[in-house]
Design a protein around this motif. Sequence first.
Motif, PDB file in Angstrom:
ATOM      1  N   ILE A 233     -56.225  50.217   6.520  1.00 26.70           N
ATOM      2  CA  ILE A 233     -54.815  50.159   6.086  1.00 26.70           C
ATOM      3  C   ILE A 233     -54.568  48.847   5.331  1.00 26.70           C
ATOM      4  O   ILE A 233     -53.953  48.834   4.251  1.00 26.70           O
ATOM      5  CB  ILE A 233     -53.873  50.286   7.313  1.00 26.70           C
ATOM      6  N   MET A 234     -55.085  47.747   5.891  1.00 22.41           N
ATOM      7  CA  MET A 234     -54.924  46.435   5.232  1.00 22.41           C
ATOM      8  C   MET A 234     -55.582  46.422   3.857  1.00 22.41           C
ATOM      9  O   MET A 234     -55.028  45.886   2.887  1.00 22.41           O
ATOM     10  CB  MET A 234     -55.539  45.330   6.097  1.00 22.41           C
ATOM     11  N   LYS A 237     -53.494  48.360   1.436  1.00 21.10           N
ATOM     12  CA  LYS A 237     -52.279  47.593   1.107  1.00 21.10           C
ATOM     13  C   LYS A 237     -52.609  46.481   0.119  1.00 21.10           C
ATOM     14  O   LYS A 237     -51.884  46.250  -0.851  1.00 21.10           O
ATOM     15  CB  LYS A 237     -51.675  46.990   2.377  1.00 21.10           C
ATOM     16  N   LYS A 238     -53.721  45.770   0.382  1.00 22.69           N
ATOM     17  CA  LYS A 238     -54.120  44.659  -0.504  1.00 22.69           C
ATOM     18  C   LYS A 238     -54.362  45.139  -1.923  1.00 22.69           C
ATOM     19  O   LYS A 238     -54.127  44.420  -2.891  1.00 22.69           O
ATOM     20  CB  LYS A 238     -55.407  43.997   0.028  1.00 22.69           C
ATOM     21  N   HIS A 241     -51.856  50.040  -2.912  1.00 26.04           N
ATOM     22  CA  HIS A 241     -51.589  51.467  -2.749  1.00 26.04           C
ATOM     23  C   HIS A 241     -50.297  51.684  -1.968  1.00 26.04           C
ATOM     24  O   HIS A 241     -49.891  50.847  -1.155  1.00 26.04           O
ATOM     25  CB  HIS A 241     -52.767  52.152  -2.047  1.00 26.04           C
ATOM     26  N   SER A 242     -49.681  52.846  -2.222  1.00 23.32           N
ATOM     27  CA  SER A 242     -48.367  53.130  -1.646  1.00 23.32           C
ATOM     28  C   SER A 242     -48.476  53.434  -0.159  1.00 23.32           C
ATOM     29  O   SER A 242     -49.519  53.898   0.337  1.00 23.32           O
ATOM     30  CB  SER A 242     -47.742  54.335  -2.344  1.00 23.32           C
ATOM     31  N   ARG A 243     -47.371  53.214   0.524  1.00 25.90           N
ATOM     32  CA  ARG A 243     -47.282  53.557   1.944  1.00 25.90           C
ATOM     33  C   ARG A 243     -47.528  55.052   2.146  1.00 25.90           C
ATOM     34  O   ARG A 243     -48.161  55.464   3.120  1.00 25.90           O
ATOM     35  CB  ARG A 243     -45.878  53.174   2.448  1.00 25.90           C
ATOM     36  N   ILE A 246     -51.306  55.816   2.059  1.00 23.36           N
ATOM     37  CA  ILE A 246     -51.991  55.323   3.254  1.00 23.36           C
ATOM     38  C   ILE A 246     -51.649  56.205   4.455  1.00 23.36           C
ATOM     39  O   ILE A 246     -52.522  56.621   5.214  1.00 23.36           O
ATOM     40  CB  ILE A 246     -51.604  53.854   3.525  1.00 23.36           C
TER      41      ILE A 246
END
Lengths: 266, 94
Positions: A233-234, A237-238, A241-243, A246
Amino acid sequence: MDYIDPHLHMVSRTTDDYETLARMGCVAISEPAFWAGFDRGSVESFRDYFRQLTDFEPKRAAQYGIAHYTWLCINAKEAENVSLSREVIAMIPEFLECKNVLGIGEIGLNKNTRNEATIFLEHVDLAVKHKQQILIHTPHLEDKYQGTRMILDMLMGDSRIDRSRVLVDHVEEHTIEHVLENGFWAGMTLYPVSKCTPQRAADMIERYGPERLMANSAGDWGPSKPTAIPDLIMELKKRGHSRELIQRVVYENPKTFFSQSKPFPH
Amino acid sequence: MSTKQPMAERSATQIVADEFMIARAKIVELAATLDRIERASGNVDDSKNMQLLVQGIHILIDDQVEKAKRVQLLMSRDYDPEWQNIMSISKKGG
């Protein structure tokens, strides 16, 4: 972010790990039956193991608000003992009505032998006859490509198989395409050394998209990290990419796949 | 590189900036492993694993795409589509 770990061997983890998983956002796990690190000697050893998976582990998980599901089989390493394997397969139906059993797994190949293939096909037959979903273990390292292709040959040679109800786990760069293009679900196993890193899993999500793709930590008794999904997930995010993307990979996809089994909330 | 991926959010420049230190560390680790082998006694010219490592390193610096997949295939046993006939395993279930 809430997530589901679709392949996590909690029998080999401490209760502290359940607490850590809960703090990290894990709301549900599924635990396939696997090798215990040694070959078991009798069908009664498996009956006790299945009681652990269907009775004890759900209670341990529930203490931390985590829903626990499981899959039953004799794993590929022990499939070389064909007579024991057949005794276990004959005993599995005793547990198929337990409220946390999602299906048959993790079945597959290890060293890609004839005995392993024979027992794999007998597990598949059991799953089909009992309308169970299937979770597949693909071999590791130099055996993975050959074994994955053999497994897909056997699954695709059986017209009774609904590919949307089969998850093929431990895919990597050289096997993911064969799994997805033939209509199966694919799982990427995040592991410190011998499988896939969160970075390479993120690459595969970027390359193939989120359709029928999920990630898991394995979290077994070997060097593994049960909180590997938060690492993925991290990483995503880094990379910006969109919520939504994920969440689809780490929550919606496992939920959609598991919802095809009666015990999973629809 | 010809295969740009539509989902990738970062540019090539950004990826180099983000991952230079990580990639640099991995190259140094690999170089140190090769040094260790070189300093040690014995000869690995006939070692299949050593040959695979050298072939893998060549993949890293060639001008072709899909490097991770090609390294994986290099390190894999061959798949024979006739395996079911060879092992006398039934092709049809049900």
